[in-house]
Design a protein around this motif. Structure first.
Motif, PDB file in Angstrom:
ATOM      1  N   PHE A   1     -26.206  21.144 -41.248  1.00 11.86           N
ATOM      2  CA  PHE A   1     -26.462  22.280 -42.148  1.00 11.86           C
ATOM      3  C   PHE A   1     -25.327  23.311 -42.118  1.00 11.86           C
ATOM      4  N   GLY A   2     -24.107  22.822 -41.896  1.00 13.75           N
ATOM      5  CA  GLY A   2     -22.944  23.689 -41.929  1.00 13.75           C
ATOM      6  C   GLY A   2     -22.674  24.478 -40.651  1.00 13.75           C
ATOM      7  N   VAL A   3     -23.501  24.296 -39.627  1.00 17.21           N
ATOM      8  CA  VAL A   3     -23.281  24.983 -38.343  1.00 17.21           C
ATOM      9  C   VAL A   3     -23.281  23.938 -37.239  1.00 17.21           C
ATOM     10  N   GLY A   4     -22.941  24.392 -36.031  1.00 21.68           N
ATOM     11  CA  GLY A   4     -22.894  23.472 -34.902  1.00 21.68           C
ATOM     12  C   GLY A   4     -24.229  22.788 -34.667  1.00 21.68           C
ATOM     13  N   GLY A   5     -24.187  21.473 -34.439  1.00 19.73           N
ATOM     14  CA  GLY A   5     -25.402  20.732 -34.178  1.00 19.73           C
ATOM     15  C   GLY A   5     -26.113  21.209 -32.922  1.00 19.73           C
ATOM     16  N   VAL A   6     -25.347  21.742 -31.971  1.00 19.50           N
ATOM     17  CA  VAL A   6     -25.944  22.242 -30.730  1.00 19.50           C
ATOM     18  C   VAL A   6     -26.873  23.413 -31.036  1.00 19.50           C
ATOM     19  N   PHE A   7     -26.446  24.294 -31.932  1.00 24.21           N
ATOM     20  CA  PHE A   7     -27.276  25.441 -32.314  1.00 24.21           C
ATOM     21  C   PHE A   7     -28.560  24.965 -32.987  1.00 24.21           C
ATOM     22  N   VAL A   8     -28.424  24.013 -33.906  1.00 22.21           N
ATOM     23  CA  VAL A   8     -29.591  23.515 -34.642  1.00 22.21           C
ATOM     24  C   VAL A   8     -30.597  22.900 -33.674  1.00 22.21           C
ATOM     25  N   VAL A   9     -30.109  22.108 -32.738  1.00 21.71           N
ATOM     26  CA  VAL A   9     -31.005  21.454 -31.784  1.00 21.71           C
ATOM     27  C   VAL A   9     -31.619  22.474 -30.831  1.00 21.71           C
ATOM     28  N   GLY A  10     -30.771  23.360 -30.285  1.00 30.05           N
ATOM     29  CA  GLY A  10     -31.247  24.319 -29.293  1.00 30.05           C
ATOM     30  C   GLY A  10     -32.220  25.332 -29.852  1.00 30.05           C
ATOM     31  N   VAL A  11     -31.811  26.031 -30.902  1.00 29.75           N
ATOM     32  CA  VAL A  11     -32.675  27.038 -31.510  1.00 29.75           C
ATOM     33  C   VAL A  11     -33.811  26.365 -32.280  1.00 29.75           C
ATOM     34  N   GLY A  12     -33.484  25.241 -32.924  1.00 34.01           N
ATOM     35  CA  GLY A  12     -34.498  24.531 -33.702  1.00 34.01           C
ATOM     36  C   GLY A  12     -35.667  24.053 -32.849  1.00 34.01           C
ATOM     37  N   SER A  13     -35.396  23.607 -31.632  1.00 32.01           N
ATOM     38  CA  SER A  13     -36.471  23.133 -30.765  1.00 32.01           C
ATOM     39  C   SER A  13     -37.405  24.271 -30.381  1.00 32.01           C
ATOM     40  N   LEU A  14     -36.852  25.473 -30.195  1.00 30.79           N
ATOM     41  CA  LEU A  14     -37.692  26.632 -29.876  1.00 30.79           C
ATOM     42  C   LEU A  14     -38.486  27.089 -31.095  1.00 30.79           C
ATOM     43  N   VAL A  15     -37.872  27.033 -32.272  1.00 32.70           N
ATOM     44  CA  VAL A  15     -38.573  27.383 -33.515  1.00 32.70           C
ATOM     45  C   VAL A  15     -39.690  26.381 -33.773  1.00 32.70           C
ATOM     46  N   LEU A  16     -39.429  25.103 -33.484  1.00 35.32           N
ATOM     47  CA  LEU A  16     -40.462  24.077 -33.641  1.00 35.32           C
ATOM     48  C   LEU A  16     -41.672  24.413 -32.771  1.00 35.32           C
ATOM     49  N   GLY A  17     -41.407  24.901 -31.564  1.00 35.54           N
ATOM     50  CA  GLY A  17     -42.497  25.303 -30.685  1.00 35.54           C
ATOM     51  C   GLY A  17     -43.340  26.412 -31.300  1.00 35.54           C
ATOM     52  N   ALA A  18     -42.675  27.387 -31.922  1.00 34.97           N
ATOM     53  CA  ALA A  18     -43.401  28.483 -32.558  1.00 34.97           C
ATOM     54  C   ALA A  18     -44.277  27.964 -33.687  1.00 34.97           C
ATOM     55  N   VAL A  19     -43.764  27.005 -34.455  1.00 39.84           N
ATOM     56  CA  VAL A  19     -44.539  26.426 -35.557  1.00 39.84           C
ATOM     57  C   VAL A  19     -45.761  25.679 -35.015  1.00 39.84           C
ATOM     58  N   LEU A  20     -45.553  24.863 -33.987  1.00 41.47           N
ATOM     59  CA  LEU A  20     -46.663  24.111 -33.392  1.00 41.47           C
ATOM     60  C   LEU A  20     -47.709  25.056 -32.804  1.00 41.47           C
ATOM     61  N   MET A  21     -47.246  26.147 -32.226  1.00 45.14           N
ATOM     62  CA  MET A  21     -48.166  27.130 -31.664  1.00 45.14           C
ATOM     63  C   MET A  21     -49.065  27.717 -32.746  1.00 45.14           C
ATOM     64  N   VAL A  22     -48.481  28.095 -33.858  1.00 47.40           N
ATOM     65  CA  VAL A  22     -49.262  28.670 -34.951  1.00 47.40           C
ATOM     66  C   VAL A  22     -50.251  27.639 -35.490  1.00 47.40           C
ATOM     67  N   VAL A  23     -49.787  26.399 -35.662  1.00 47.26           N
ATOM     68  CA  VAL A  23     -50.667  25.339 -36.169  1.00 47.26           C
ATOM     69  C   VAL A  23     -51.837  25.126 -35.220  1.00 47.26           C
ATOM     70  N   TYR A  24     -51.549  25.050 -33.905  1.00 43.40           N
ATOM     71  CA  TYR A  24     -52.624  24.782 -32.949  1.00 43.40           C
ATOM     72  C   TYR A  24     -53.592  25.956 -32.843  1.00 43.40           C
ATOM     73  N   SER A  25     -53.124  27.144 -33.151  1.00 44.25           N
ATOM     74  CA  SER A  25     -53.999  28.315 -33.052  1.00 44.25           C
ATOM     75  C   SER A  25     -55.177  28.245 -34.022  1.00 44.25           C
ATOM     76  N   PHE A  26     -55.088  27.359 -35.041  1.00 43.93           N
ATOM     77  CA  PHE A  26     -56.184  27.220 -35.998  1.00 43.93           C
ATOM     78  C   PHE A  26     -57.244  26.232 -35.520  1.00 43.93           C
ATOM     79  N   PHE A  27     -56.939  25.492 -34.441  1.00 42.57           N
ATOM     80  CA  PHE A  27     -57.917  24.525 -33.932  1.00 42.57           C
ATOM     81  C   PHE A  27     -59.019  25.261 -33.174  1.00 42.57           C
ATOM     82  N   PRO A  28     -60.257  24.828 -33.320  1.00 49.88           N
ATOM     83  CA  PRO A  28     -61.381  25.529 -32.664  1.00 49.88           C
ATOM     84  C   PRO A  28     -61.226  25.681 -31.160  1.00 49.88           C
ATOM     85  N   ARG A  29     -60.732  24.625 -30.474  1.00 54.65           N
ATOM     86  CA  ARG A  29     -60.618  24.696 -29.015  1.00 54.65           C
ATOM     87  C   ARG A  29     -59.660  25.795 -28.567  1.00 54.65           C
ATOM     88  N   SER A  30     -58.674  26.102 -29.407  1.00 54.73           N
ATOM     89  CA  SER A  30     -57.649  27.064 -29.007  1.00 54.73           C
ATOM     90  C   SER A  30     -58.090  28.516 -29.151  1.00 54.73           C
TER      91      SER A  30
END
Length: 511
Positions: free
Chosen positions: A450-479
């Protein structure tokens, strides 16, 4: 008949009282993979800052030690195997706590793929060197290593501890011989051309020629200290869980400092800093300093260094699985993950589902990255520092905020709960931000996405992915109880063992 001490009360079902100070320290040291970490990092640090490499390792040690104090203080009050997840949740609430737990999981998954690859390469360098460049064979071998170490972790902590005693012993034997042989060669004049005697200027913190070089070297050095916090993740399985894990963490970082600085000085003295031949300034030697020096220094025993690097990577594979599996176990117990993650084996007292899933995810990640590109896999390793700095910094800040009402009750509290953790967290936050900005450069690492270093995409992207998964899981009844702050908050009594009882076991394992 035999007896075994087993925790009772509100524990999670783990085998309490398994580790002492020695066992906890051994696992902490093994988690850092000292031989492999030096082999993979020393050359690049020397190329970056030259003769100031020793002081770079000393400076990188400082935030690690400061954060170790934060871990120790938090563990004394809350000896929970969820560590960063549990502590950050108690200090800042469920959202920050969940992300802290995610940071631990991301770091573990990324490094497992790298360790498996290194283990596979060095296994074949030892057995059949021509196959060390065969991607399929190396990948298959790495997968077998992950599966084997997952099984050992599944079978129980005692089995893993016994294995780590042997594997760590081999590593330190190789490092001790390296320092001894190099020192003898330097001081008897038998070292190769370009060698030099140690100099105190190597420890001059004002000797760095550029700030960028200084920061880059320290960030590289930070990686080799990472892993000591495994001591704390095994707190519920340690004797005197409020004290021994913290002591082991501090002791581990001190031993690593002595090890890394000692080996660095010996290597620089023996090989010199030249950019040709065996000189540590030679970029051709940077990928593995030990491999470059092994024949000249060890002669017919050169295979010992190859074995040591392989063992270092493989043993760290096992110890990396331990904290991640226990972190996800704790998250599930407090309803931050699906209930299945909280499964504990009734006989082995290990987080069975989390351990096996961790191994499976690491294998899928490793094979997937290898199929896409070896360059992508290398970039994931370079991005590892972001996840490390992320959750270490959260832990440091969590310590200050969690103990905010007692910070000024004594000088010990002032230093151990405020100054040390805060300074460590600020330094690591700076490292995170500086690294992330640097990684934006398309020239950083091996790929561009995406025009930037792949290391940045992987490093920051993995943390952003965690934030997305967290929000998604927050809608589950058990959570809901977790994200509403009900299942885990500052006042919650955490599920840790309090009492001990003696369980009588028959020879066949029955109770």
């Amino acid at each position: 008949m035999s007896t075994q001490t087993q925790g009772t009360g509100e524990g999670k079902g783990l085998a309490t009282g398994t580790l002492g100070l020695w066992g906890s320290t051994v696992i902490g040291l093994a988690s850092t993979a000292p031989v492999y970490s030096l082999a993979a990092t020393l050359g690049f640090v020397v190329i970056t800052v030259g003769a100031q490499a020793p002081i770079a390792f000393v400076i990188a040690f400082v935030p690690m030690l400061l954060i170790a104090f934060a871990y120790r203080e938090l563990n004394r009050d809350v000896p929970d195997c969820g560590t960063t997840f549990t502590w950050a949740t108690k200090a800042f609430g469920p959202w920050v706590g969940w992300l802290g737990g995610w940071g631990v999981a991301v770091a573990g998954t990324i490094v497992l793929a790298n360790l498996a690859q290194i283990g596979g390469i060095y296994f074949w360098l030892l057995v059949a060197p021509d196959l060390a460049e065969n991607v399929f064979v190396v990948t298959l071998t790495g997968v077998i290593f992950i599966a084997l170490m997952s099984w050992i972790s599944y079978r129980g902590l005692e089995v893993g501890e016994r294995l780590q005693n042997i594997l760590l012993g081999v590593q330190y034997l190789a490092l001790a011989l390296f320092v001894i042989f190099a020192s003898i060669a330097v001081f008897t004049g038998t070292a190769p051309e370009g060698s030099t005697t140690p100099d105190w200027s190597w420890f001059n913190p004002l000797g760095f020629e550029s700030f960028d070089g200084f920061v880059e070297a320290v960030l590289l050095a930070l990686f080799i200290y990472w892993g000591w916090d495994t001591c704390l993740a095994l707190n519920e399985e340690t004797k005197d869980p409020k004290r021994i894990p913290g002591r082991a963490a501090v002791l581990t970082t001190l031993i690593l400092l002595i090890t890394y600085v000692g080996v660095t000085v010996a290597a620089m003295s023996y090989a010199g800093l030249g950019d040709t031949g065996m000189g540590l300034g030679n970029e051709g030697n940077a990928d593995d300093v030990f491999f470059a020096l092994k024949d000249a220094l060890f002669g017919p025993w050169a295979w010992l260094l190859v074995v040591a690097v392989m063992i270092s990577a493989v043993s760290s594979t096992q110890t990396t699985i331990l904290p991640t599996a226990r972190g996800t176990l704790a998250m599930a117990v407090y309803k931050a993950l699906p209930k299945k993650f909280a499964t504990v084996h009734p006989r082995y007292h290990t987080p069975s589902f989390s351990t096996l899933l961790m191994g499976f995810v690491a294998i899928v990640f490793y094979v997937g990255m290898t199929l896409i590109s070896d360059n992508i896999l290398q970039d994931t390793v370079l991005s590892l520092g972001l996840a490390i700095a992320f959750y270490y910094a959260i832990t440091g800040f969590a310590c200050v905020w969690y103990f905010r009402k007692t910070l000024f009750q004594s000088w010990a509290n002032f230093w151990n709960r405020l100054v040390f953790p805060l300074v460590g967290a600020v330094l690591l936050t700076f490292a995170f931000v500086y690294s992330a900005i640097d990684m934006l450069d398309p020239e950083y690492g091996y790929t561009v996405l995406f025009g930037v270093g792949g290391v940045f995409v992987v490093g920051v992207g993995s943390l952003v992915l965690g934030a997305v998964l967290m929000v998604v899981y927050s809608f589950f009844p058990r959570s809901k109880p977790f994200f509403r702050g009900e299942s885990l908050n500052r006042d919650t009594e955490v599920l840790v063992p309090e009492d001990e009882q003696v369980i009588i076991r028959s020879v066949d394992g029955g109770v």
